[in-house]
Design a protein around this motif. Structure first.
Motif, PDB file in Angstrom:
ATOM      1  N   VAL A 197      14.840  -7.417  18.945  1.00 51.34           N
ATOM      2  CA  VAL A 197      14.162  -8.178  17.673  1.00 51.34           C
ATOM      3  C   VAL A 197      13.722  -9.718  18.301  1.00 51.34           C
ATOM      4  O   VAL A 197      14.465 -10.443  18.619  1.00 51.34           O
ATOM      5  CB  VAL A 197      15.049  -8.733  16.547  1.00 51.34           C
ATOM      6  N   ARG A 198      12.540  -9.882  18.263  1.00 47.95           N
ATOM      7  CA  ARG A 198      11.946 -11.281  18.546  1.00 47.95           C
ATOM      8  C   ARG A 198      11.721 -12.215  17.566  1.00 47.95           C
ATOM      9  O   ARG A 198      11.737 -13.337  17.478  1.00 47.95           O
ATOM     10  CB  ARG A 198      10.651 -11.049  19.498  1.00 47.95           C
ATOM     11  N   GLY A 199      11.624 -11.746  16.360  1.00 52.13           N
ATOM     12  CA  GLY A 199      11.240 -12.603  15.128  1.00 52.13           C
ATOM     13  C   GLY A 199      11.651 -11.850  13.868  1.00 52.13           C
ATOM     14  O   GLY A 199      11.486 -10.411  13.729  1.00 52.13           O
ATOM     15  N   LEU A 200      11.609 -12.515  12.642  1.00 52.08           N
ATOM     16  CA  LEU A 200      11.811 -11.768  11.503  1.00 52.08           C
ATOM     17  C   LEU A 200      10.665 -12.848  10.499  1.00 52.08           C
ATOM     18  O   LEU A 200      10.982 -14.079  10.724  1.00 52.08           O
ATOM     19  CB  LEU A 200      13.293 -11.840  11.019  1.00 52.08           C
ATOM     20  N   LEU A 201      10.211 -12.018   9.551  1.00 56.14           N
ATOM     21  CA  LEU A 201       9.136 -12.821   8.680  1.00 56.14           C
ATOM     22  C   LEU A 201       9.672 -12.334   7.314  1.00 56.14           C
ATOM     23  O   LEU A 201       9.788 -11.027   7.086  1.00 56.14           O
ATOM     24  CB  LEU A 201       7.688 -12.390   8.781  1.00 56.14           C
ATOM     25  N   TRP A 202      10.088 -13.053   6.445  1.00 59.12           N
ATOM     26  CA  TRP A 202      10.544 -12.815   5.154  1.00 59.12           C
ATOM     27  C   TRP A 202       9.627 -13.277   4.257  1.00 59.12           C
ATOM     28  O   TRP A 202       9.170 -14.392   4.121  1.00 59.12           O
ATOM     29  CB  TRP A 202      11.873 -13.400   4.876  1.00 59.12           C
ATOM     30  N   ILE A 203       8.953 -12.390   3.284  1.00 58.25           N
ATOM     31  CA  ILE A 203       8.168 -12.735   2.067  1.00 58.25           C
ATOM     32  C   ILE A 203       8.762 -12.483   0.844  1.00 58.25           C
ATOM     33  O   ILE A 203       9.016 -11.143   0.568  1.00 58.25           O
ATOM     34  CB  ILE A 203       6.755 -11.919   2.434  1.00 58.25           C
ATOM     35  N   SER A 204       9.072 -13.215   0.114  1.00 60.78           N
ATOM     36  CA  SER A 204       9.560 -12.987  -1.172  1.00 60.78           C
ATOM     37  C   SER A 204       8.475 -13.309  -2.242  1.00 60.78           C
ATOM     38  O   SER A 204       7.559 -14.151  -2.221  1.00 60.78           O
ATOM     39  CB  SER A 204      10.735 -14.220  -1.306  1.00 60.78           C
ATOM     40  N   GLY A 205       8.666 -12.513  -3.528  1.00 60.33           N
ATOM     41  CA  GLY A 205       7.841 -12.544  -4.390  1.00 60.33           C
ATOM     42  C   GLY A 205       8.043 -11.682  -5.646  1.00 60.33           C
ATOM     43  O   GLY A 205       9.035 -11.319  -5.633  1.00 60.33           O
ATOM     44  N   TRP A 206       7.053 -11.279  -6.245  1.00 58.29           N
ATOM     45  CA  TRP A 206       7.041 -10.338  -7.304  1.00 58.29           C
ATOM     46  C   TRP A 206       6.463  -8.973  -7.057  1.00 58.29           C
ATOM     47  O   TRP A 206       5.118  -9.132  -6.918  1.00 58.29           O
ATOM     48  CB  TRP A 206       6.387 -11.100  -8.551  1.00 58.29           C
ATOM     49  N   LEU A 207       7.218  -8.038  -7.140  1.00 59.36           N
ATOM     50  CA  LEU A 207       6.682  -6.711  -6.844  1.00 59.36           C
ATOM     51  C   LEU A 207       6.397  -6.072  -8.008  1.00 59.36           C
ATOM     52  O   LEU A 207       7.060  -5.931  -9.083  1.00 59.36           O
ATOM     53  CB  LEU A 207       7.699  -5.823  -6.270  1.00 59.36           C
ATOM     54  N   ARG A 208       5.298  -5.559  -8.377  1.00 60.88           N
ATOM     55  CA  ARG A 208       4.751  -4.957  -9.701  1.00 60.88           C
ATOM     56  C   ARG A 208       4.128  -3.630  -9.238  1.00 60.88           C
ATOM     57  O   ARG A 208       3.596  -2.998  -8.110  1.00 60.88           O
ATOM     58  CB  ARG A 208       3.778  -5.599 -10.216  1.00 60.88           C
ATOM     59  N   ALA A 209       4.124  -2.533 -10.140  1.00 60.28           N
ATOM     60  CA  ALA A 209       3.406  -1.299 -10.234  1.00 60.28           C
ATOM     61  C   ALA A 209       2.185  -1.627 -10.545  1.00 60.28           C
ATOM     62  O   ALA A 209       1.909  -2.413 -11.370  1.00 60.28           O
ATOM     63  CB  ALA A 209       4.387  -0.225 -11.077  1.00 60.28           C
ATOM     64  N   ILE A 210       1.391  -0.808 -10.083  1.00 61.92           N
ATOM     65  CA  ILE A 210      -0.239  -0.806 -10.509  1.00 61.92           C
ATOM     66  C   ILE A 210      -0.784   0.446 -11.127  1.00 61.92           C
ATOM     67  O   ILE A 210      -0.350   1.428 -10.671  1.00 61.92           O
ATOM     68  CB  ILE A 210      -0.978  -1.553  -9.274  1.00 61.92           C
ATOM     69  N   SER A 211      -1.830   0.387 -11.802  1.00 59.21           N
ATOM     70  CA  SER A 211      -2.482   1.481 -12.446  1.00 59.21           C
ATOM     71  C   SER A 211      -2.869   2.443 -11.173  1.00 59.21           C
ATOM     72  O   SER A 211      -3.065   2.199 -10.086  1.00 59.21           O
ATOM     73  CB  SER A 211      -3.395   1.105 -13.382  1.00 59.21           C
ATOM     74  N   ASP A 212      -3.241   3.483 -11.683  1.00 59.82           N
ATOM     75  CA  ASP A 212      -3.811   4.870 -10.803  1.00 59.82           C
ATOM     76  C   ASP A 212      -5.369   4.056 -10.189  1.00 59.82           C
ATOM     77  O   ASP A 212      -5.539   4.267  -9.017  1.00 59.82           O
ATOM     78  CB  ASP A 212      -4.013   6.104 -11.303  1.00 59.82           C
ATOM     79  N   ASP A 213      -5.958   3.531 -11.092  1.00 61.76           N
ATOM     80  CA  ASP A 213      -7.405   3.099 -10.675  1.00 61.76           C
ATOM     81  C   ASP A 213      -7.208   1.945  -9.734  1.00 61.76           C
ATOM     82  O   ASP A 213      -7.962   1.767  -8.628  1.00 61.76           O
ATOM     83  CB  ASP A 213      -8.111   2.809 -11.839  1.00 61.76           C
ATOM     84  N   GLU A 214      -6.201   0.847  -9.931  1.00 63.86           N
ATOM     85  CA  GLU A 214      -5.921  -0.006  -9.158  1.00 63.86           C
ATOM     86  C   GLU A 214      -5.435   0.319  -7.855  1.00 63.86           C
ATOM     87  O   GLU A 214      -5.689  -0.329  -6.809  1.00 63.86           O
ATOM     88  CB  GLU A 214      -5.040  -1.059  -9.871  1.00 63.86           C
ATOM     89  N   ALA A 215      -4.516   1.413  -7.869  1.00 61.27           N
ATOM     90  CA  ALA A 215      -4.035   1.656  -6.599  1.00 61.27           C
ATOM     91  C   ALA A 215      -4.955   2.243  -5.927  1.00 61.27           C
ATOM     92  O   ALA A 215      -4.919   1.983  -4.511  1.00 61.27           O
ATOM     93  CB  ALA A 215      -2.898   2.510  -7.011  1.00 61.27           C
ATOM     94  N   ARG A 216      -5.749   2.935  -6.088  1.00 69.29           N
ATOM     95  CA  ARG A 216      -6.753   3.713  -5.434  1.00 69.29           C
ATOM     96  C   ARG A 216      -7.686   2.850  -4.556  1.00 69.29           C
ATOM     97  O   ARG A 216      -8.253   2.889  -3.589  1.00 69.29           O
ATOM     98  CB  ARG A 216      -7.516   4.690  -6.123  1.00 69.29           C
ATOM     99  N   ALA A 217      -8.417   1.719  -5.684  1.00 73.09           N
ATOM    100  CA  ALA A 217      -9.328   0.757  -5.087  1.00 73.09           C
ATOM    101  C   ALA A 217      -8.185  -0.101  -3.902  1.00 73.09           C
ATOM    102  O   ALA A 217      -9.007  -0.436  -3.108  1.00 73.09           O
ATOM    103  CB  ALA A 217      -9.396  -0.207  -6.169  1.00 73.09           C
ATOM    104  N   LEU A 218      -7.030  -0.396  -4.195  1.00 71.89           N
ATOM    105  CA  LEU A 218      -6.248  -1.210  -3.140  1.00 71.89           C
ATOM    106  C   LEU A 218      -6.233  -0.453  -1.824  1.00 71.89           C
ATOM    107  O   LEU A 218      -6.179  -0.842  -0.777  1.00 71.89           O
ATOM    108  CB  LEU A 218      -4.862  -1.543  -3.681  1.00 71.89           C
ATOM    109  N   ALA A 219      -5.874   1.099  -1.906  1.00 64.70           N
ATOM    110  CA  ALA A 219      -5.660   1.808  -0.879  1.00 64.70           C
ATOM    111  C   ALA A 219      -7.207   1.909  -0.038  1.00 64.70           C
ATOM    112  O   ALA A 219      -6.953   1.789   1.248  1.00 64.70           O
ATOM    113  CB  ALA A 219      -5.433   3.423  -1.294  1.00 64.70           C
ATOM    114  N   LEU A 220      -8.258   1.511  -0.772  1.00 65.34           N
ATOM    115  CA  LEU A 220      -9.436   1.746   0.095  1.00 65.34           C
ATOM    116  C   LEU A 220      -9.585   0.405   0.733  1.00 65.34           C
ATOM    117  O   LEU A 220      -9.900   0.412   1.876  1.00 65.34           O
ATOM    118  CB  LEU A 220     -10.658   2.159  -0.894  1.00 65.34           C
TER     119      LEU A 220
END
Length: 256
Positions: A92-115
């Protein structure tokens, strides 16, 4: 002995190093606040704004928990591991921790994000979004980097404005090639190590626009050493010139 008070050689900023770890991809784990479990997503992607999209099986308990959480958000930490591209006893050369708020998203939003993700990182697993897989998104609140240079909190705006190292996409292949095919080059560099590190097993550890990093595996400890270029580089031609200078007359500083 190496003087611990001596100035460190030039290195990428913490934000740039964090962006580089994010760009390389590496291994990711999720740690939701509602569970002690460390979850490995099917796929993850860090966006330029520090947000993290994660792909999980649609029936994963975290997906249902996110939908049921107040405001549809779970306090979560994503850990990204930067592993050395050559086999090391401490990889292991390094670690990056990102903390925040995880949320589920709608199917339409998920498909747009996947693109959006596919434009930067094509991956057939993104085709499973809405078909057995769910895409969730973490909005960043805090970032922390830990590597050989130290531990640094990184403001989200600093992460957003930084750019990955220009050689990040090719670093792993170059270092593996150096390890396997150019042991003479590594051997030439070892004569510039501090006296107390000579005799250890020297391995190529990292490469960035500021220099080359070596790992010295000694019987009782590991030491990382940075060999700095005479100037930051941006192109392959500049990199080749600086590497040739480094082999002939390196600028050396050790990190303990």
């Amino acid at each position: 002995m190496t003087d611990p008070t001596a100035p460190r050689p030039p290195a990428p900023s913490p934000a740039e190093r964090a962006r580089t770890i994010a760009a390389i991809g590496g291994r990711a784990t999720l740690s939701p606040s509602v569970s002690d479990e460390r979850i490995t997503p099917v796929l993850h992607h860090v966006h330029p704004d520090g947000g993290v999209s994660v792909l999980l099986a649609a029936d994963h308990p975290v997906v249902a928990t996110a939908w049921q959480a107040p405001r549809g958000e779970l306090a979560t930490m994503v850990e990204l591991t930067d592993a050395a591209p050559v086999p090391l006893r401490e990889p292991v050369r390094g670690l990056l921790w990102i903390s925040g708020w995880l949320r589920a998203i709608s199917d339409d939003e998920a498909r747009a994000l996947a693109l959006t993700i596919a434009e930067q990182r094509p991956d057939p697993r993104l085709l499973d979004v809405g078909h057995g897989a769910a895409l969730l998104h973490l909005a960043p609140a805090a970032l922390v980097l830990a590597d050989a240079e130290g531990t640094h909190p990184i403001p989200v705006p600093a992460f957003t404005t930084a750019t990955p190292d220009p050689f990040a996409a090719h670093e792993a292949a170059w270092l593996r090639h150096l390890e396997l095919s150019h042991t003479d080059v590594v051997g030439a560099l070892t004569r510039h190590l501090p006296d107390e590190l000579r005799g250890g097993h020297v391995r190529p550890l990292g490469l960035d626009r500021y220099g080359l990093r070596l790992r010295v595996e000694s019987p009782h400890a590991d030491h990382d050493v940075r060999l700095a270029f005479t100037r930051p580089v941006r192109t392959n031609e500049e990199l080749g010139l600086e590497l040739r200078k480094l082999v002939g007359c390196p600028f050396l500083a050790a990190q303990r």
